[in-house]
Design an enzyme around this catalytic site. Sequence first.
Site, PDB file in Angstrom:
ATOM      1  N   CYS A  64       0.948  -1.092  -0.041  1.00 27.23           N
ATOM      2  CA  CYS A  64      -0.027   0.124  -0.024  1.00 27.23           C
ATOM      3  C   CYS A  64       0.826   1.189  -0.028  1.00 27.23           C
ATOM      4  O   CYS A  64       1.766   1.497   0.829  1.00 27.23           O
ATOM      5  CB  CYS A  64      -0.831  -0.120   1.247  1.00 27.23           C
ATOM      6  SG  CYS A  64      -1.761   1.428   1.639  1.00 27.23           S
ATOM      7  N   GLY A  65       0.806   2.063  -0.996  1.00 19.88           N
ATOM      8  CA  GLY A  65       1.445   3.573  -1.096  1.00 19.88           C
ATOM      9  C   GLY A  65       1.067   4.300   0.002  1.00 19.88           C
ATOM     10  O   GLY A  65       2.220   4.892   0.728  1.00 19.88           O
ATOM     11  N   HIS A  66      -0.029   4.502   0.194  1.00 17.12           N
ATOM     12  CA  HIS A  66      -0.543   5.357   1.363  1.00 17.12           C
ATOM     13  C   HIS A  66      -0.071   4.643   2.613  1.00 17.12           C
ATOM     14  O   HIS A  66       0.545   5.853   3.523  1.00 17.12           O
ATOM     15  CB  HIS A  66      -1.936   5.359   1.336  1.00 17.12           C
ATOM     16  CG  HIS A  66      -2.618   6.000   0.173  1.00 17.12           C
ATOM     17  ND1 HIS A  66      -2.516   7.218  -0.061  1.00 17.12           N
ATOM     18  CD2 HIS A  66      -3.512   5.725  -0.678  1.00 17.12           C
ATOM     19  CE1 HIS A  66      -3.324   7.773  -1.127  1.00 17.12           C
ATOM     20  NE2 HIS A  66      -3.796   6.575  -1.557  1.00 17.12           N
ATOM     21  N   CYS A  67       0.358   3.592   2.907  1.00 18.83           N
ATOM     22  CA  CYS A  67       0.579   2.989   4.260  1.00 18.83           C
ATOM     23  C   CYS A  67       2.291   3.357   4.207  1.00 18.83           C
ATOM     24  O   CYS A  67       2.745   4.035   5.207  1.00 18.83           O
ATOM     25  CB  CYS A  67       0.531   1.689   4.053  1.00 18.83           C
ATOM     26  SG  CYS A  67      -1.064   0.952   4.222  1.00 18.83           S
TER      27      CYS A  67
END
Length: 204
Positions: A64-67
């Site tokens: 997950c890029g947001h993570c």
Amino acid sequence: GRGGSAAMRALSRATLLLLASAARAQGPAEQDGFDESHVKILTEADLADASLRPMLVDFYAPWCGHCKHLAPAYARAAAMVAAESGGSARLGKLDATAHGTGGHAVSGFPTLSLINGDGSVENLKQLGPHNDAWIATWLLRKLAGSAVAKLESAADVEAFRQKAETTVVLYGGEGEGLAAFEQSAMQAQPTVRFAAAPLAAAAH
């Protein structure tokens, strides 16, 4: 709303001194390597461990890029909370793709869930422009049950001003004025920190 207007009128009647100061939060520069020493790496079994509560859990996925973007700010928030709470509060993270979620509702990544001492759960549903301060202040408010820190001296006020980008201090508040201030503080964005102090603390 009507309740908000009443609160503002009560605060006005109190004729108490408010001091708002903009003090830039100072934190480490964003970098690839960051200190996660205050973040507990969790397994699914940890979610049922009452001795770890209250705990804010970051349910994440490695892809997950947001993570990945949130991780440095989350680590800084953990350090902020540890410094102010004496280590009594914990922030953890769990790879939900490897360990599962322990029955907790996770509809997307990242999901930040506060697991309280009684097992109840409250999600942090919104993040702000400064995620580290936003997360830390939101959690500290929840743990204290109040959005207003109690200060005693001018030195306390000066130290408090350094803790957030924007701080608001109420001097000499009591009764309806203090209650209205508390109500307004609880509704404010977590990037703003609030405190109350005696009038003597306003002297410089």
